[in-house]
Design a protein around this motif. Structure first.
Motif, PDB file in Angstrom:
ATOM      1  N   UNK A  34      18.811   2.628 -33.787  1.00 53.57           N
ATOM      2  CA  UNK A  34      17.692   2.910 -34.696  1.00 53.57           C
ATOM      3  C   UNK A  34      17.768   4.345 -35.204  1.00 53.57           C
ATOM      4  N   UNK A  35      17.367   4.524 -36.451  1.00 53.18           N
ATOM      5  CA  UNK A  35      17.222   5.888 -36.983  1.00 53.18           C
ATOM      6  C   UNK A  35      15.784   6.023 -37.468  1.00 53.18           C
ATOM      7  N   UNK A  36      14.985   6.669 -36.655  1.00 56.18           N
ATOM      8  CA  UNK A  36      13.564   6.812 -36.971  1.00 56.18           C
ATOM      9  C   UNK A  36      13.320   8.171 -37.614  1.00 56.18           C
ATOM     10  N   UNK A  37      12.658   8.163 -38.741  1.00 55.49           N
ATOM     11  CA  UNK A  37      12.240   9.437 -39.323  1.00 55.49           C
ATOM     12  C   UNK A  37      10.727   9.555 -39.171  1.00 55.49           C
ATOM     13  N   UNK A  38      10.314  10.675 -38.588  1.00 55.80           N
ATOM     14  CA  UNK A  38       8.891  10.948 -38.404  1.00 55.80           C
ATOM     15  C   UNK A  38       8.420  11.824 -39.550  1.00 55.80           C
ATOM     16  N   UNK A  39       7.529  11.305 -40.332  1.00 55.00           N
ATOM     17  CA  UNK A  39       6.967  12.092 -41.425  1.00 55.00           C
ATOM     18  C   UNK A  39       5.576  12.569 -41.017  1.00 55.00           C
ATOM     19  N   UNK A  40       5.183  13.643 -41.624  1.00 51.43           N
ATOM     20  CA  UNK A  40       3.823  14.110 -41.335  1.00 51.43           C
ATOM     21  C   UNK A  40       3.626  15.498 -41.890  1.00 51.43           C
ATOM     22  N   UNK A  41       2.384  15.848 -42.171  1.00 50.51           N
ATOM     23  CA  UNK A  41       2.129  17.191 -42.696  1.00 50.51           C
ATOM     24  C   UNK A  41       2.329  18.256 -41.622  1.00 50.51           C
ATOM     25  N   UNK A  42       2.280  19.521 -42.015  1.00 51.92           N
ATOM     26  CA  UNK A  42       2.383  20.610 -41.036  1.00 51.92           C
ATOM     27  C   UNK A  42       1.287  20.479 -39.985  1.00 51.92           C
ATOM     28  N   UNK A  43       1.654  20.726 -38.743  1.00 54.46           N
ATOM     29  CA  UNK A  43       0.665  20.687 -37.668  1.00 54.46           C
ATOM     30  C   UNK A  43       0.362  19.283 -37.177  1.00 54.46           C
ATOM     31  N   UNK A  44       1.151  18.301 -37.623  1.00 54.33           N
ATOM     32  CA  UNK A  44       0.890  16.917 -37.203  1.00 54.33           C
ATOM     33  C   UNK A  44       1.347  16.679 -35.755  1.00 54.33           C
ATOM     34  N   UNK A 188      21.510   6.489 -31.661  1.00 50.61           N
ATOM     35  CA  UNK A 188      20.078   6.446 -31.942  1.00 50.61           C
ATOM     36  C   UNK A 188      19.628   7.836 -32.394  1.00 50.61           C
ATOM     37  N   UNK A 189      18.863   7.869 -33.463  1.00 54.28           N
ATOM     38  CA  UNK A 189      18.471   9.174 -34.021  1.00 54.28           C
ATOM     39  C   UNK A 189      16.967   9.203 -34.272  1.00 54.28           C
ATOM     40  N   UNK A 190      16.332  10.272 -33.830  1.00 49.00           N
ATOM     41  CA  UNK A 190      14.924  10.513 -34.169  1.00 49.00           C
ATOM     42  C   UNK A 190      14.891  11.820 -34.945  1.00 49.00           C
ATOM     43  N   UNK A 191      14.341  11.781 -36.126  1.00 45.28           N
ATOM     44  CA  UNK A 191      14.370  12.962 -36.988  1.00 45.28           C
ATOM     45  C   UNK A 191      12.988  13.224 -37.575  1.00 45.28           C
ATOM     46  N   UNK A 192      12.646  14.474 -37.706  1.00 45.13           N
ATOM     47  CA  UNK A 192      11.396  14.800 -38.408  1.00 45.13           C
ATOM     48  C   UNK A 192      11.761  15.296 -39.799  1.00 45.13           C
ATOM     49  N   UNK A 193      10.896  15.055 -40.728  1.00 50.20           N
ATOM     50  CA  UNK A 193      11.173  15.539 -42.091  1.00 50.20           C
ATOM     51  C   UNK A 193       9.890  15.645 -42.902  1.00 50.20           C
ATOM     52  N   UNK A 194       9.895  16.620 -43.812  1.00 46.99           N
ATOM     53  CA  UNK A 194       8.812  16.706 -44.800  1.00 46.99           C
ATOM     54  C   UNK A 194       9.196  15.954 -46.058  1.00 46.99           C
ATOM     55  N   UNK A 195      10.526  15.803 -46.202  1.00 46.16           N
ATOM     56  CA  UNK A 195      11.068  15.283 -47.454  1.00 46.16           C
ATOM     57  C   UNK A 195      11.125  13.751 -47.412  1.00 46.16           C
ATOM     58  N   UNK A 196      10.187  13.126 -48.106  1.00 51.06           N
ATOM     59  CA  UNK A 196      10.090  11.667 -48.049  1.00 51.06           C
ATOM     60  C   UNK A 196      11.342  10.983 -48.590  1.00 51.06           C
ATOM     61  N   UNK A 197      11.843  11.450 -49.727  1.00 48.76           N
ATOM     62  CA  UNK A 197      12.998  10.786 -50.354  1.00 48.76           C
ATOM     63  C   UNK A 197      14.221  10.849 -49.448  1.00 48.76           C
ATOM     64  N   UNK A 198      14.495  12.058 -48.966  1.00 49.81           N
ATOM     65  CA  UNK A 198      15.683  12.261 -48.137  1.00 49.81           C
ATOM     66  C   UNK A 198      15.583  11.470 -46.824  1.00 49.81           C
ATOM     67  N   UNK A 199      14.407  11.504 -46.243  1.00 43.22           N
ATOM     68  CA  UNK A 199      14.209  10.807 -44.969  1.00 43.22           C
ATOM     69  C   UNK A 199      14.331   9.303 -45.129  1.00 43.22           C
ATOM     70  N   UNK A 209       3.038  10.608 -38.587  1.00 39.31           N
ATOM     71  CA  UNK A 209       2.262  11.278 -37.552  1.00 39.31           C
ATOM     72  C   UNK A 209       1.205  12.119 -38.245  1.00 39.31           C
ATOM     73  N   UNK A 210      -0.041  11.929 -37.814  1.00 40.80           N
ATOM     74  CA  UNK A 210      -1.092  12.734 -38.428  1.00 40.80           C
ATOM     75  C   UNK A 210      -2.064  13.211 -37.357  1.00 40.80           C
ATOM     76  N   UNK A 211      -2.261  14.513 -37.305  1.00 40.23           N
ATOM     77  CA  UNK A 211      -3.158  15.127 -36.318  1.00 40.23           C
ATOM     78  C   UNK A 211      -2.905  14.596 -34.909  1.00 40.23           C
ATOM     79  N   UNK A 212      -1.656  14.429 -34.571  1.00 48.36           N
ATOM     80  CA  UNK A 212      -1.302  14.007 -33.208  1.00 48.36           C
ATOM     81  C   UNK A 212      -1.342  12.513 -32.971  1.00 48.36           C
ATOM     82  N   UNK A 213      -1.693  11.760 -34.000  1.00 50.44           N
ATOM     83  CA  UNK A 213      -1.730  10.295 -33.860  1.00 50.44           C
ATOM     84  C   UNK A 213      -0.566   9.658 -34.615  1.00 50.44           C
TER      85      UNK A 213
END
Lengths: 246, 225
Positions: A34-44, A188-199, A209-213
Motif C-alpha cells: 500500500x502507498x498511503x498519502x496523508x493529507x491535511x492542513x498545517x497542525x493536523x 509499503x509507503x506512508x507519506x504526508x503531503x500538502x500537495x494534493x495533485x502530487x500525492x 487528517x484534520x485536527x488530530x482526527x
C-alpha cells in the motif's frame, strides 16, 4: 504481522502534548504494497503520526505495530525494516556524501557496503558528488542524499514526511520514479503531503487528517481525483484556489 | 560483535566530523591553556602555594575544558537534526550512549595530553617518574566525567540554556569524584606512597561503575522524544 496480514496496524492511537491533544483515537491498517498519502492542513498531526509510526515518539495511549513489531518495545528490530525521510535530512554536514552513507550503512550492517553506496548514490543522481561535503550541497541535493540514506538498508516500509520539500522539478520527478519503483516492488509507503495533485498521482490510498482526527481514508481506485479534492476541501474547510485566466 | 561495530561507527563518525572542523578540540585546548596561564600568574609559583593548589589547578583545567566538549556531544546532534537519524538506527540507546561517551572520552584525553604538556612546562614539574599512577588517575577521572557528562549532555540538549544547565547538572554530582581526583593527584605529584591513593582509587572506580550502570538503566528514557 497481525492475523489479518496488515503490515501497519494502529489501534486507538492518542497523542497529547501537555493538555493539547494532537492525535485522537486513530485507527489505521495497511497491507503490504500500500502507498498511503496523508493529507491535511498545517497542525493536523501528520508529522506527529509519522514520528509515532517510526517510533521516534511514543503514543500517549493506543498501540502501533509495524511489520509485527510493537513500536514501544521492539524498536531495534523495527528500525531494520523502516526507512524515514523528512524535511530534516539527518545528514552530517562536515562529512562527505560517501562518509554519511558509510556511517548509516555500518549502523544498519549493510552487506557489500561499497557497492550499495554506489548503487543508491547513482539512484538519486549524485554519483559525481560522492566525495563532496554535505555542507556544500544545495537543499535539493541534501534531500536527494537523504533519500539515499533512507534506502541504504533496503527497508520494507517507508515513512515519508513531506519528502518533496526542497526538491527542484527534476528532483521531484526522480523521486517520484523511485517511489513508483518501490511501490511496484511491494514496499509499503506512508507519506504526508500538502500537495494534493502530487500525492494523488502516487498513492493507492488517500487519507485526510484534520485536527488530530483521521476523518477520511479510501482506496483511490474507488474515487476520482476531483471527487477526492471536493471531499478534502469539505473536511478541512479550506477553500479551493481560484483559477484565474488571463 | 555487531554491537561493538555499531558503537565504533558512532565513535568514527564523531572523530571524523571533529577532525574536519577541529572546533571542539581547539576550543577545549585553548581554554585549558588559558586556565593554566591564569593560575600560573595568580599563584606566583611559590613552592608552598604550588604544593597545595597544583593538583586542583590541573583538574580545574581538565574539567572545565571537558565541559565544553560535553556540551557539543549531543547538542550538535540536536541542533543539526541528526539525533533522530541516530535514534532510527537499529542500535539500543545504550549503544548510542557508549558511542557518544567514548567519543567524549577520546577528545578529553587529547585535550589532557596537551594540557599536561603545558602544565609540566609552566609549573616546572617533571611528571615522567609518576606517569603510570597519574595516568591511571586521569583515566578513571576522565572516564567518570565522560560517563556522567554524556548522560547530562543528552538531558540538557533539549533545553534552551544548554551550557548553563549542563554545568548545573554535572558539577554537584561530580563533587565526590573531583575531591578524590584532586587528593589522589596531590599525593602522586608530591611523592606520596602508592598505597596512600588506594582509598581514592576505590572511590573513583566505584563512582565510574555506579554511573555506568545508571546510564545503562536510564539512557533509553533520557533520549526518548
Amino acid at each position: 504481522m497481525s492475523k489479518d496480514n496488515y503490515i501497519i496496524e494502529v489501534r486507538g492511537l492518542v497523542k497529547k502534548f501537555g493538555f493539547k491533544t494532537v492525535l485522537r483515537k486513530i485507527d489505521l491498517s495497511l497491507k503490504k504494497g500500500d502507498l498511503l498519502v496523508l493529507f491535511g492542513p498545517n497542525g493536523a498531526g501528520k508529522t506527529t503520526l509519522i514520528q509515532i509510526l517510526s517510533s521516534l515518539m511514543l503514543p500517549t495511549s493506543g498501540k502501533v505495530w509495524i511489520a509485527g513489531f510493537d513500536t514501544g518495545y521492539d524498536r531495534e528490530a523495527l528500525h531494520k525494516v523502516i526507512g524515514v525521510i523528512s524535511h530534516n535530512t539527518f545528514l552530517y554536514n562536515n562529512l562527505s556524501a560517501h562518509e554519511n552513507l558509510k556511517f548509516y550503512g555500518r549502523m544498519y550492517k549493510v552487506m557489500n557496503l561499497r557497492e550499495r553506496i554506489e548503487e543508491v548514490i547513482g539512484l538519486v543522481g549524485l554519483r559525481g558528488y560522492m566525495n563532496d561535503h554535505v555542507q556544500t550541497f544545495s537543499r535539493g541535493m541534501q534531500q536527494r542524499l537523504s533519500v539515499a540514506r533512507a534506502i541504504i538498508h533496503d527497508p520494507l516500509i517507508f515513512f515519508l514526511d513531506e519528502p518533496f520539500t526542497g526538491l527542484d522539478q527534476h528532483g521531484v520527478e526522480d523521486f517520484k520514479q523511485i517511489l513508483k519503483k518501490f511501490r511496484d516492488q511491494g514496499k509499503t509507503i506512508v507519506m504526508t503531503s500538502h500537495d494534493l495533485d502530487r500525492g494523488l498521482e502516487l498513492c493507492t490510498q488517500a487519507a485526510i487528517l484534520k485536527s488530530g482526527n483521521l476523518v477520511y481514508k479510501e482506496d483511490v481506485s474507488n474515487i476520482s481525483q476531483d471527487d477526492f479534492k471536493d471531499i478534502y476541501f469539505q473536511h478541512t474547510g479550506e477553500q479551493k484556489m481560484p483559477v484565474y485566466v488571463y | 560483535m555487531t554491537f561493538i561495530q555499531k558503537v565504533w561507527a558512532i565513535v568514527w563518525k564523531d572523530i571524523a566530523s571533529e577532525l574536519r572542523t577541529k572546533e571542539m578540540l581547539l576550543s577545549m585546548c585553548l581554554f585549558s591553556f588559558l586556565v593554566l596561564i591564569v593560575f600560573n600568574f595568580t599563584f606566583d609559583t611559590g613552592l608552598k602555594n604550588l604544593r597545595e593548589n597544583i593538583s586542583g589547578i590541573l583538574w580545574v583545567a581538565f574539567i572545565f575544558s571537558g565541559l565544553m566538549g560535553l556540551g557539543r556531544s549531543f547538542g550538535v546532534e540536536r541542533d543539526k537534526g541528526t539525533l533522530h537519524g541516530l535514534l532510527l538506527c537499529p542500535i539500543s540507546p545504550w549503544g548510542i550512549y557508549l558511542g557518544k561517551m567514548i567519543g567524549v572520552f577520546i577528545f578529553m584525553v587529547v585535550m589532557e595530553i596537551f594540557t599536561l604538556s603545558v602544565f609540566t612546562v609552566l609549573y616546572n614539574i617533571n611528571i615522567i617518574p609518576f606517569l603510570l599512577p597519574l595516568g591511571l588517575i586521569i583515566f578513571l577521572g576522565t572516564l567518570g566525567f565522560a560517563t556522567i557528562g554524556t548522560v547530562f549532555s543528552a538531558m540538557s540538549a533539549t533545553t534552551k540554556a544548554r551550557d548553563v544547565m549542563l554545568s548545573i547538572l554535572v558539577f554537584p554530582i561530580s563533587v565526590p569524584m573531583i575531591i578524590a581526583l584532586v587528593k589522589a593527584t596531590y599525593i602522586i605529584l608530591w611523592g606520596g606512597a602508592i598505597q596512600e591513593i588506594y582509598p581514592w582509587l576505590k572511590i573513583l572506580i566505584a563512582f565510574d561503575l555506579v554511573f555506568l550502570l545508571l546510564a545503562y538503566l536510564t539512557f533509553g528514557f533520557i533520549i526518548e522524544e
